[in-house]
Design a protein around this motif. Sequence first.
Motif, PDB file in Angstrom:
ATOM      1  N   ARG A  32       0.856  -1.183   0.000  1.00 50.89           N
ATOM      2  CA  ARG A  32       0.000   0.000   0.000  1.00 50.89           C
ATOM      3  C   ARG A  32       0.896   1.239   0.000  1.00 50.89           C
ATOM      4  NH1 ARG A  32      -3.659  -1.130   5.131  1.00 50.89           N
ATOM      5  NH2 ARG A  32      -1.530  -1.246   5.923  1.00 50.89           N
ATOM      6  N   PRO A  33       0.678   2.165  -0.937  1.00 52.66           N
ATOM      7  CA  PRO A  33       1.523   3.360  -1.021  1.00 52.66           C
ATOM      8  C   PRO A  33       1.520   4.199   0.258  1.00 52.66           C
ATOM      9  CG  PRO A  33       0.270   3.094  -3.027  1.00 52.66           C
ATOM     10  CD  PRO A  33      -0.277   2.097  -2.045  1.00 52.66           C
ATOM     11  N   VAL A  34       2.705   4.694   0.592  1.00 52.28           N
ATOM     12  CA  VAL A  34       2.918   5.604   1.713  1.00 52.28           C
ATOM     13  C   VAL A  34       3.106   6.991   1.111  1.00 52.28           C
ATOM     14  CG1 VAL A  34       4.444   6.203   3.630  1.00 52.28           C
ATOM     15  CG2 VAL A  34       4.051   3.782   3.048  1.00 52.28           C
ATOM     16  N   GLN A  35       2.281   7.953   1.561  1.00 54.69           N
ATOM     17  CA  GLN A  35       2.407   9.308   1.034  1.00 54.69           C
ATOM     18  C   GLN A  35       2.354  10.324   2.162  1.00 54.69           C
ATOM     19  OE1 GLN A  35       1.075  10.046  -3.105  1.00 54.69           O
ATOM     20  NE2 GLN A  35      -0.603   8.679  -2.542  1.00 54.69           N
ATOM     21  N   LEU A  36       2.911  11.499   1.868  1.00 52.11           N
ATOM     22  CA  LEU A  36       2.969  12.601   2.824  1.00 52.11           C
ATOM     23  C   LEU A  36       2.042  13.713   2.354  1.00 52.11           C
ATOM     24  CD1 LEU A  36       6.877  12.897   3.028  1.00 52.11           C
ATOM     25  CD2 LEU A  36       5.382  11.313   4.273  1.00 52.11           C
ATOM     26  N   ARG A  37       1.320  14.343   3.291  1.00 54.71           N
ATOM     27  CA  ARG A  37       0.450  15.465   2.910  1.00 54.71           C
ATOM     28  C   ARG A  37       1.242  16.769   2.991  1.00 54.71           C
ATOM     29  NH1 ARG A  37      -4.841  15.739   5.979  1.00 54.71           N
ATOM     30  NH2 ARG A  37      -3.477  16.493   7.638  1.00 54.71           N
ATOM     31  N   ALA A  38       1.321  17.443   1.856  1.00 54.39           N
ATOM     32  CA  ALA A  38       2.058  18.701   1.761  1.00 54.39           C
ATOM     33  C   ALA A  38       1.242  19.849   2.336  1.00 54.39           C
ATOM     34  CB  ALA A  38       2.403  18.994   0.304  1.00 54.39           C
ATOM     35  N   ALA A 124       1.171  15.134   7.598  1.00 53.30           N
ATOM     36  CA  ALA A 124       0.568  13.820   7.822  1.00 53.30           C
ATOM     37  C   ALA A 124       1.235  12.772   6.945  1.00 53.30           C
ATOM     38  CB  ALA A 124      -0.927  13.853   7.535  1.00 53.30           C
ATOM     39  N   VAL A 125       1.225  11.542   7.442  1.00 48.51           N
ATOM     40  CA  VAL A 125       1.660  10.358   6.687  1.00 48.51           C
ATOM     41  C   VAL A 125       0.442   9.449   6.604  1.00 48.51           C
ATOM     42  CG1 VAL A 125       3.178   8.340   6.628  1.00 48.51           C
ATOM     43  CG2 VAL A 125       3.994  10.477   7.643  1.00 48.51           C
ATOM     44  N   ARG A 126       0.189   8.919   5.414  1.00 50.73           N
ATOM     45  CA  ARG A 126      -0.923   7.970   5.279  1.00 50.73           C
ATOM     46  C   ARG A 126      -0.469   6.769   4.475  1.00 50.73           C
ATOM     47  NH1 ARG A 126      -6.356  11.289   4.297  1.00 50.73           N
ATOM     48  NH2 ARG A 126      -6.572  11.867   6.445  1.00 50.73           N
ATOM     49  N   VAL A 127      -1.052   5.643   4.809  1.00 54.85           N
ATOM     50  CA  VAL A 127      -0.847   4.391   4.088  1.00 54.85           C
ATOM     51  C   VAL A 127      -2.239   3.889   3.718  1.00 54.85           C
ATOM     52  CG1 VAL A 127       0.070   2.051   4.190  1.00 54.85           C
ATOM     53  CG2 VAL A 127       1.197   3.896   5.483  1.00 54.85           C
ATOM     54  N   LEU A 128      -2.520   3.850   2.423  1.00 55.00           N
ATOM     55  CA  LEU A 128      -3.828   3.419   1.932  1.00 55.00           C
ATOM     56  C   LEU A 128      -3.652   2.517   0.723  1.00 55.00           C
ATOM     57  CD1 LEU A 128      -5.647   6.888   1.954  1.00 55.00           C
ATOM     58  CD2 LEU A 128      -5.874   5.082   3.671  1.00 55.00           C
ATOM     59  N   SER A 129      -4.671   1.734   0.440  1.00 52.20           N
ATOM     60  CA  SER A 129      -4.657   0.947  -0.794  1.00 52.20           C
ATOM     61  C   SER A 129      -4.820   1.900  -1.976  1.00 52.20           C
ATOM     62  CB  SER A 129      -5.810  -0.066  -0.786  1.00 52.20           C
ATOM     63  OG  SER A 129      -7.042   0.613  -0.940  1.00 52.20           O
ATOM     64  N   PRO A 130      -4.406   1.478  -3.169  1.00 54.17           N
ATOM     65  CA  PRO A 130      -4.614   2.348  -4.338  1.00 54.17           C
ATOM     66  C   PRO A 130      -6.075   2.768  -4.495  1.00 54.17           C
ATOM     67  CG  PRO A 130      -3.127   0.578  -4.903  1.00 54.17           C
ATOM     68  CD  PRO A 130      -3.643   0.279  -3.515  1.00 54.17           C
ATOM     69  N   ARG A 131      -6.984   1.861  -4.265  1.00 51.44           N
ATOM     70  CA  ARG A 131      -8.416   2.186  -4.380  1.00 51.44           C
ATOM     71  C   ARG A 131      -8.793   3.296  -3.399  1.00 51.44           C
ATOM     72  NH1 ARG A 131     -12.179   0.455  -1.326  1.00 51.44           N
ATOM     73  NH2 ARG A 131     -11.017  -1.343  -0.569  1.00 51.44           N
ATOM     74  N   GLU A 132      -8.278   3.221  -2.185  1.00 49.20           N
ATOM     75  CA  GLU A 132      -8.568   4.248  -1.181  1.00 49.20           C
ATOM     76  C   GLU A 132      -7.899   5.584  -1.515  1.00 49.20           C
ATOM     77  OE1 GLU A 132      -9.048   1.747   2.932  1.00 49.20           O
ATOM     78  OE2 GLU A 132      -7.062   1.734   1.969  1.00 49.20           O
ATOM     79  N   TRP A 133      -6.697   5.533  -2.098  1.00 45.89           N
ATOM     80  CA  TRP A 133      -5.997   6.765  -2.456  1.00 45.89           C
ATOM     81  C   TRP A 133      -6.779   7.575  -3.483  1.00 45.89           C
ATOM     82  CZ3 TRP A 133      -3.074   9.464   0.239  1.00 45.89           C
ATOM     83  CH2 TRP A 133      -2.079   8.933   1.061  1.00 45.89           C
ATOM     84  N   ARG A 134      -7.528   6.927  -4.345  1.00 51.44           N
ATOM     85  CA  ARG A 134      -8.242   7.619  -5.420  1.00 51.44           C
ATOM     86  C   ARG A 134      -9.081   8.784  -4.906  1.00 51.44           C
ATOM     87  NH1 ARG A 134      -8.960  10.673  -8.111  1.00 51.44           N
ATOM     88  NH2 ARG A 134     -10.289  10.896  -9.891  1.00 51.44           N
ATOM     89  N   TYR A 136      -8.520  10.789  -2.516  1.00 49.82           N
ATOM     90  CA  TYR A 136      -7.726  11.878  -1.946  1.00 49.82           C
ATOM     91  C   TYR A 136      -6.849  12.614  -2.964  1.00 49.82           C
ATOM     92  CZ  TYR A 136      -9.008   9.908   2.536  1.00 49.82           C
ATOM     93  OH  TYR A 136      -9.711   9.456   3.614  1.00 49.82           O
ATOM     94  N   MET A 137      -6.847  12.142  -4.206  1.00 47.74           N
ATOM     95  CA  MET A 137      -5.879  12.667  -5.167  1.00 47.74           C
ATOM     96  C   MET A 137      -6.547  13.171  -6.434  1.00 47.74           C
ATOM     97  SD  MET A 137      -3.090   9.600  -4.834  1.00 47.74           S
ATOM     98  CE  MET A 137      -1.773  10.508  -5.635  1.00 47.74           C
ATOM     99  N   PRO A 138      -6.027  14.280  -6.995  1.00 49.09           N
ATOM    100  CA  PRO A 138      -6.496  14.694  -8.311  1.00 49.09           C
ATOM    101  C   PRO A 138      -6.209  13.590  -9.336  1.00 49.09           C
ATOM    102  CG  PRO A 138      -5.144  16.403  -7.305  1.00 49.09           C
ATOM    103  CD  PRO A 138      -5.030  15.179  -6.443  1.00 49.09           C
ATOM    104  N   GLU A 139      -6.965  13.559 -10.411  1.00 52.87           N
ATOM    105  CA  GLU A 139      -6.843  12.487 -11.406  1.00 52.87           C
ATOM    106  C   GLU A 139      -5.418  12.327 -11.928  1.00 52.87           C
ATOM    107  OE1 GLU A 139      -7.313   9.276 -13.471  1.00 52.87           O
ATOM    108  OE2 GLU A 139      -8.896  10.058 -12.196  1.00 52.87           O
ATOM    109  N   ARG A 140      -4.767  13.426 -12.241  1.00 48.94           N
ATOM    110  CA  ARG A 140      -3.401  13.338 -12.779  1.00 48.94           C
ATOM    111  C   ARG A 140      -2.446  12.725 -11.758  1.00 48.94           C
ATOM    112  NH1 ARG A 140       0.081  18.571 -14.307  1.00 48.94           N
ATOM    113  NH2 ARG A 140      -0.757  19.096 -12.286  1.00 48.94           N
ATOM    114  N   ASP A 141      -2.570  13.102 -10.498  1.00 49.01           N
ATOM    115  CA  ASP A 141      -1.714  12.537  -9.449  1.00 49.01           C
ATOM    116  C   ASP A 141      -1.985  11.046  -9.285  1.00 49.01           C
ATOM    117  OD1 ASP A 141      -1.296  15.261  -9.205  1.00 49.01           O
ATOM    118  OD2 ASP A 141      -1.475  15.296  -7.036  1.00 49.01           O
TER     119      ASP A 141
END
Length: 167
Positions: A32-38, A124-134, A136-141
């Motif tokens: 599951r991708p790990v991402q940081l909130r800017a 913030a740091v989040r770990v979500l499945s790709p389906r869950e990330w959708r 929270y993210m703009p389409e291009r991201d």
Amino acid sequence: MSATWLPPEQYAETLMKATAFACLFFTDEEDRPVQLRAVYSQAHPWQWPGGTMDPGERPWETAVRECREETGMVVEGPTRLLAAVYGLPGAEWPYSTVGFVFDGGRLTADRIAGITLDPAEHDAVRVLSPREWRAYMPERDFARLRAVLEARRTGVTAYFDAWDWDD
């Protein structure tokens, strides 16, 4: 093409200008991708540790330095390029953007819990499945995230050239 050769410094002024960035892509042990909130970007809120290259710095060096500055994690390698990213200039930024996304590997729950964020950059740091990330993210991201996940899965480096400033 001109029959007259220009001195290197004059020729260089005629070429496209670009900035370059490098970052590290991490997942947890379940991929599951790990991402940081800017804190500085509402347009692209979720990001990977990374940033703009300093003069004289190579892409891998940038990714490692930025990761250490933004998360406190020290990454040694091995170096594995997952994606090359390109964007055209736009109204917000007058230069093209070239980026390198390296595989940072899989992080244990303890390593993720030990991430120390630079509050000037991320909150913030989040770990979500790709389906869950959708959600929270703009389409291009999200398209870039999918391309990087596919590159990691297949071992084939992704080329993502839709990172334009005006999109």
